[in-house]
Scaffold this motif. Structure first.
Motif, PDB file in Angstrom:
ATOM      1  N   THR A   1     -43.623  26.387 -22.823  1.00 38.58           N
ATOM      2  CA  THR A   1     -43.141  27.750 -23.104  1.00 38.58           C
ATOM      3  C   THR A   1     -43.192  28.645 -21.860  1.00 38.58           C
ATOM      4  N   GLY A   2     -43.426  28.056 -20.690  1.00 42.66           N
ATOM      5  CA  GLY A   2     -43.271  28.797 -19.440  1.00 42.66           C
ATOM      6  C   GLY A   2     -44.538  29.335 -18.804  1.00 42.66           C
ATOM      7  N   TYR A   3     -45.705  29.035 -19.382  1.00 45.55           N
ATOM      8  CA  TYR A   3     -46.953  29.497 -18.765  1.00 45.55           C
ATOM      9  C   TYR A   3     -47.341  28.607 -17.594  1.00 45.55           C
ATOM     10  N   LYS A   4     -48.054  29.193 -16.660  1.00 43.63           N
ATOM     11  CA  LYS A   4     -48.752  28.409 -15.643  1.00 43.63           C
ATOM     12  C   LYS A   4     -50.163  28.225 -16.194  1.00 43.63           C
ATOM     13  N   VAL A   5     -50.640  26.990 -16.219  1.00 39.01           N
ATOM     14  CA  VAL A   5     -51.961  26.733 -16.801  1.00 39.01           C
ATOM     15  C   VAL A   5     -52.938  26.290 -15.712  1.00 39.01           C
ATOM     16  N   ASN A   6     -54.039  27.014 -15.608  1.00 43.19           N
ATOM     17  CA  ASN A   6     -55.134  26.560 -14.749  1.00 43.19           C
ATOM     18  C   ASN A   6     -56.133  25.862 -15.666  1.00 43.19           C
ATOM     19  N   TYR A   7     -56.219  24.552 -15.520  1.00 48.56           N
ATOM     20  CA  TYR A   7     -56.984  23.732 -16.462  1.00 48.56           C
ATOM     21  C   TYR A   7     -58.194  23.151 -15.736  1.00 48.56           C
ATOM     22  N   VAL A   8     -59.367  23.657 -16.093  1.00 46.80           N
ATOM     23  CA  VAL A   8     -60.583  23.178 -15.441  1.00 46.80           C
ATOM     24  C   VAL A   8     -61.401  22.379 -16.451  1.00 46.80           C
ATOM     25  N   SER A   9     -61.790  21.180 -16.064  1.00 43.16           N
ATOM     26  CA  SER A   9     -62.589  20.332 -16.940  1.00 43.16           C
ATOM     27  C   SER A   9     -63.576  19.560 -16.080  1.00 43.16           C
ATOM     28  N   ASN A  10     -64.841  19.577 -16.479  1.00 43.29           N
ATOM     29  CA  ASN A  10     -65.890  19.031 -15.615  1.00 43.29           C
ATOM     30  C   ASN A  10     -66.203  17.569 -15.915  1.00 43.29           C
ATOM     31  N   PHE A  11     -66.933  16.964 -14.998  1.00 45.93           N
ATOM     32  CA  PHE A  11     -67.640  15.715 -15.269  1.00 45.93           C
ATOM     33  C   PHE A  11     -69.124  16.064 -15.212  1.00 45.93           C
ATOM     34  N   THR A  12     -69.868  15.747 -16.266  1.00 43.15           N
ATOM     35  CA  THR A  12     -71.318  15.888 -16.202  1.00 43.15           C
ATOM     36  C   THR A  12     -71.837  14.637 -15.514  1.00 43.15           C
ATOM     37  N   ASP A  13     -72.330  14.811 -14.277  1.00 38.87           N
ATOM     38  CA  ASP A  13     -72.757  13.626 -13.523  1.00 38.87           C
ATOM     39  C   ASP A  13     -74.255  13.647 -13.201  1.00 38.87           C
ATOM     40  N   VAL A  14     -74.986  14.549 -13.865  1.00 40.55           N
ATOM     41  CA  VAL A  14     -76.454  14.424 -13.838  1.00 40.55           C
ATOM     42  C   VAL A  14     -76.926  14.785 -15.244  1.00 40.55           C
ATOM     43  N   ASP A  15     -77.658  13.833 -15.840  1.00 46.44           N
ATOM     44  CA  ASP A  15     -77.989  13.968 -17.249  1.00 46.44           C
ATOM     45  C   ASP A  15     -78.916  12.801 -17.594  1.00 46.44           C
ATOM     46  N   ASP A  16     -79.703  12.945 -18.658  1.00 46.24           N
ATOM     47  CA  ASP A  16     -80.657  11.895 -19.025  1.00 46.24           C
ATOM     48  C   ASP A  16     -79.972  10.551 -19.295  1.00 46.24           C
ATOM     49  N   LYS A  17     -78.773  10.600 -19.885  1.00 46.14           N
ATOM     50  CA  LYS A  17     -78.066   9.346 -20.210  1.00 46.14           C
ATOM     51  C   LYS A  17     -77.677   8.601 -18.929  1.00 46.14           C
ATOM     52  N   ILE A  18     -77.270   9.387 -17.905  1.00 50.90           N
ATOM     53  CA  ILE A  18     -76.896   8.777 -16.617  1.00 50.90           C
ATOM     54  C   ILE A  18     -78.137   8.199 -15.944  1.00 50.90           C
ATOM     55  N   ILE A  19     -79.211   8.972 -15.979  1.00 48.71           N
ATOM     56  CA  ILE A  19     -80.452   8.534 -15.340  1.00 48.71           C
ATOM     57  C   ILE A  19     -80.912   7.211 -15.960  1.00 48.71           C
ATOM     58  N   LYS A  20     -80.840   7.144 -17.277  1.00 52.15           N
ATOM     59  CA  LYS A  20     -81.281   5.949 -18.006  1.00 52.15           C
ATOM     60  C   LYS A  20     -80.381   4.742 -17.685  1.00 52.15           C
ATOM     61  N   ALA A  21     -79.059   4.982 -17.712  1.00 54.51           N
ATOM     62  CA  ALA A  21     -78.121   3.877 -17.475  1.00 54.51           C
ATOM     63  C   ALA A  21     -78.238   3.358 -16.036  1.00 54.51           C
ATOM     64  N   ALA A  22     -78.434   4.277 -15.078  1.00 52.46           N
ATOM     65  CA  ALA A  22     -78.551   3.871 -13.666  1.00 52.46           C
ATOM     66  C   ALA A  22     -79.826   3.043 -13.466  1.00 52.46           C
ATOM     67  N   LYS A  23     -80.884   3.482 -14.107  1.00 48.63           N
ATOM     68  CA  LYS A  23     -82.165   2.784 -14.003  1.00 48.63           C
ATOM     69  C   LYS A  23     -82.029   1.362 -14.562  1.00 48.63           C
ATOM     70  N   ALA A  24     -81.362   1.253 -15.706  1.00 49.39           N
ATOM     71  CA  ALA A  24     -81.195  -0.057 -16.348  1.00 49.39           C
ATOM     72  C   ALA A  24     -80.428  -1.018 -15.447  1.00 49.39           C
ATOM     73  N   GLU A  25     -79.512  -0.482 -14.636  1.00 52.51           N
ATOM     74  CA  GLU A  25     -78.715  -1.342 -13.750  1.00 52.51           C
ATOM     75  C   GLU A  25     -79.323  -1.465 -12.365  1.00 52.51           C
ATOM     76  N   GLY A  26     -80.350  -0.678 -12.105  1.00 53.40           N
ATOM     77  CA  GLY A  26     -80.982  -0.709 -10.790  1.00 53.40           C
ATOM     78  C   GLY A  26     -80.098  -0.144  -9.687  1.00 53.40           C
TER      79      GLY A  26
END
Ligand SMILES: [Zn+2]
Length: 470
Positions: A57-82
């Motif tokens: 419909t003619g709008y210019k869209v500024n679309y910001v979307s993050n990656f959460t790259d520090v979090d308990d789930k990441i810490i746990k998964a990284a540890k499991a893989e060494g």
């Protein structure tokens, strides 16, 4: 006039952007500790479709979307893989792009990483502490939820309800460090078990989850954004806390419209997807077996707030619809070749009518189901036109462009066919046409079957026989 359902007011409201012609959107992205599951894809597709409609419909869209790259789930998964957290999160950021590109999910205008904004986060938290909205306690920093007026309003939760829930959810150690059970962490002090830390005025530690979105949304889009989106499960606590932090910091409304997408259920029993149920489906695996365009259409044609049942039947239906729409486009495209160079007023009018029906549907809180009815009716117009004795090439060309533009909003691409020539196929087609002309249907069917086994689809149209590769 576009109307959107705002979770904050529980009402459909007229959409007014802050700046004419521009939409600033922030959509919470995934935690990159694994391949994205179908629930992440649903959210990405829902907001990509909304973004595409604004652009249509003619709008210019500024679309910001993050990656959460520090979090308990990441810490746990990284540890499991060494491996390091960075190594793990980088791998799944790359996988995110590889899995979403075939689904025609446009890349964000900005895709910020939490770990690239630690200094911004520290400055933001320092300000919250200075304003009395946050306090340090044994190396952690907590937000005083009760100090923020209307805390919990987005999810329609009262502080008293939240207090009962909060005491059950958190461990005793954290409870002891908080002034009040409803307070939430904006900074977490270092834990001897966890290697990843940054220095801060409160000692070494890492950011809490909610703070990154407040920091990055305001950094890239300003203190007040037009639309904040995410899955409905994020309304509390994540978005509730984003609002408290951001508005405490800026003193201004954080987002004018809060849009939340519905869940995905997997299988016919409508169970909410979760790892524990064993139906955790990743896009990475699905698109090995399912045409990504089919998956995209299946998800894009359910209104974003409604739940989606991911079933074999739903995929089959989407595949049939996709085939029908593509065939309508291709048949008319083929027919144009023998069209006349005059305008067809009636067709022009039909194009306009269907375009208006599409816009009217999408303007009603992105009602894609009604928009699909408009597209299906439009496909019928294309089919009827392709069968007509005389076809207007210029009007049919416009019809095709408008049809393709609508499908593009839903993330389905039908581009003009590149002319493909293959003398041996043309020869067989000519032989089949000749066989049909002499009513030798057995030979005609044999040829169709022979072509089919080599991946060539034959379509009989009013303008003759056309073929394309499967
Ligand atoms: Zn967020």
């Amino acid at each position: 006039m576009l109307r959107v359902f705002n979770t904050m007011t529980r009402e459909k409201e007229d959409f007014h952007p802050i700046t004419e012609g521009i939409v600033n959107m922030y959509v919470c992205g995934p935690t990159v500790y694994n391949y994205i599951h179908i629930g992440n894809a649903r959210s990405a597709i829902a907001f990509d479709t909304i973004r595409r409609y604004f652009e249509y419909t003619g709008y210019k869209v500024n679309y910001v979307s993050n990656f959460t790259d520090v979090d308990d789930k990441i810490i746990k998964a990284a540890k499991a893989e060494g491996i390091s957290e960075k190594e793990l999160s980088t791998r799944f950021e790359k996988a995110f792009h590889e899995d979403t590109a075939p689904l025609n999910i446009k890349d964000a205008t900005v895709r910020p990483l939490a770990t690239d904004h630690i200094q911004d986060i520290i400055e933001f938290v320092k300000d919250l502490v200075a304003k009395g909205f946050a306090y340090e306690s044994a190396g952690d920093v907590y937000f005083r939820a009760r100090k923020f007026p209307n805390y919990g309003h987005l999810a329609h939760q009262s502080l008293d309800d939240l207090e009962t829930g909060a005491s059950d959810r958190i461990d005793d150690g954290e409870l002891a460090r908080k002034e009040d059970p409803v307070d939430f962490a904006v900074w977490k002090g270092a834990d001897p078990e966890i290697a990843i830390t940054w220095d801060s005025p409160w000692g070494p530690g890492r950011p809490g989850w909610h703070i990154e979105c407040s920091v990055m949304a305001t950094k890239y889009l300003g203190n007040t954004i037009d639309i904040h989106g995410g899955g409905q499960d994020l309304a509390f606590p994540h978005h509730t806390n984003e609002i408290a932090q951001s508005e405490a910091h800026t003193g201004q409304t954080f987002a004018n419209y809060w849009l939340h997408n519905g869940f995905v259920t997997v299988g016919d029993d409508n169970e909410k997807m979760s790892k524990s149920l064993g139906n955790f489906v990743t896009v990475h695996d699905i698109i090995k077996e399912v045409d990504p365009q089919v998956l995209r259409l299946m998800m894009a044609t359910t209104q974003y707030r409604r739940p989606i049942a991911y079933t074999h039947t739903a995929l089959q239906d989407a595949e049939n619809i996709l085939k029908r729409l593509e065939t309508a486009y291709r048949n008319l495209e083929f027919r144009i070749k023998s069209g006349m160079e005059v305008n067809d007023v009636e067709l022009d009018q039909a194009v306009e009518t269907h375009k208006m029906a599409f816009i009217e549907a999408m303007d009603d809180d992105f009602n894609v189901a009604n928009a699909m009815s408009a597209i299906a009716d439009f496909a019928t117009v294309l089919n009827v036109t392709a069968e007509a004795t005389q076809v207007s090439a210029p009007s049919a060309q416009v019809a095709l462009q408008e049809f393709a533009a609508m499908l593009k909003v839903l993330g389905v691409e039908v581009a003009p066919t590149e002319v493909e020539s293959d003398a041996s196929i043309d020869e067989l087609i000519a032989e089949r046409d000749a066989a049909k002309a002499t009513k030798n249907y057995q030979r005609a069917d044999e040829i169709r079957e022979q072509l089919r086994t080599s991946g060539i689809v034959v379509e009989d149209t009013a303008a003759g026989t056309r073929w394309h590769r499967e």
